[in-house]
Design an enzyme around this catalytic site. Sequence first.
Site, PDB file in Angstrom:
ATOM      1  N   LYS A  99       0.820  -1.220   0.000  1.00 23.96           N
ATOM      2  CA  LYS A  99       0.000   0.000   0.000  1.00 23.96           C
ATOM      3  C   LYS A  99       0.859   1.278   0.000  1.00 23.96           C
ATOM      4  CE  LYS A  99      -3.965  -2.261   2.162  1.00 23.96           C
ATOM      5  NZ  LYS A  99      -5.033  -2.166   3.203  1.00 23.96           N
TER       6      LYS A  99
ATOM      7  N   ASN B  78      -2.123   0.276   6.611  1.00 23.92           N
ATOM      8  CA  ASN B  78      -1.605  -0.956   7.213  1.00 23.92           C
ATOM      9  C   ASN B  78      -0.704  -1.739   6.256  1.00 23.92           C
ATOM     10  OD1 ASN B  78      -3.569  -1.916   5.530  1.00 23.92           O
ATOM     11  ND2 ASN B  78      -4.664  -3.101   7.072  1.00 23.92           N
TER      12      ASN B  78
ATOM     13  N   HIS C 218      -2.253  -5.494   1.621  1.00 16.99           N
ATOM     14  CA  HIS C 218      -3.547  -6.157   1.447  1.00 16.99           C
ATOM     15  C   HIS C 218      -3.291  -7.572   0.974  1.00 16.99           C
ATOM     16  CE1 HIS C 218      -7.609  -7.133   0.049  1.00 16.99           C
ATOM     17  NE2 HIS C 218      -7.009  -7.641  -1.006  1.00 16.99           N
TER      18      HIS C 218
ATOM     19  N   GLU D 165      -9.705 -11.009  -7.572  1.00 12.92           N
ATOM     20  CA  GLU D 165      -8.783  -9.891  -7.367  1.00 12.92           C
ATOM     21  C   GLU D 165      -7.580  -9.972  -8.311  1.00 12.92           C
ATOM     22  OE1 GLU D 165      -9.858  -9.063  -2.647  1.00 12.92           O
ATOM     23  OE2 GLU D 165      -7.803  -9.535  -3.199  1.00 12.92           O
TER      24      GLU D 165
END
Length: 139
Positions: free
Chosen positions: A10, A113, A116, A127
């Site tokens: 991220k 965080n 993912h 995904e």
Amino acid sequence: AVERTLSIIKPDATRRNLTGKINALLEGAGLRIVAQRRIQMTRTQAETFYAVHKERPFFGSLCDFMTSGPVVVQVLEGENAVAKNREVMGATNPADAAPGTIRKEFAESIEANSAHGSDSAENAAVEIAYFFAGADIVG
Ligand code: CMP
């Protein structure tokens, strides 16, 4: 069984130059990075990717965050890859994550965080297909 799962490094992590350290933890756990691309997510991509969270109070902020800088989308392959990746990531909230996990070591908050990972083999297939064509994945 050998599985594939989608992982995203991220924006909080790419910003702090942690891509290599996170990849080292993934590879150290026996996961193989069989596809990887650094992208700037569009708003539409973020909203579509996280559509299951549309009604959650954090949805807008999450989409802001995921488009705030580059991410690295990757396909991980290995024995029980979905569960193994979730183990290496640690709990969603870094305050609850075990020592040595990506989120315990690197995450800034429950939103920022650092990583993912798909939560099931079924969602992993969806995904992965969202970001990668079959020919982009070299196992
Ligand atoms: P991720 O595993 O990518 O799935 C949804 C994301 O929403 C999560 O990681 C966090 O980045 C973000 N998020 C922000 N607030 C929360 C929350 N209260 N509970 C779960 N996820 C949250």
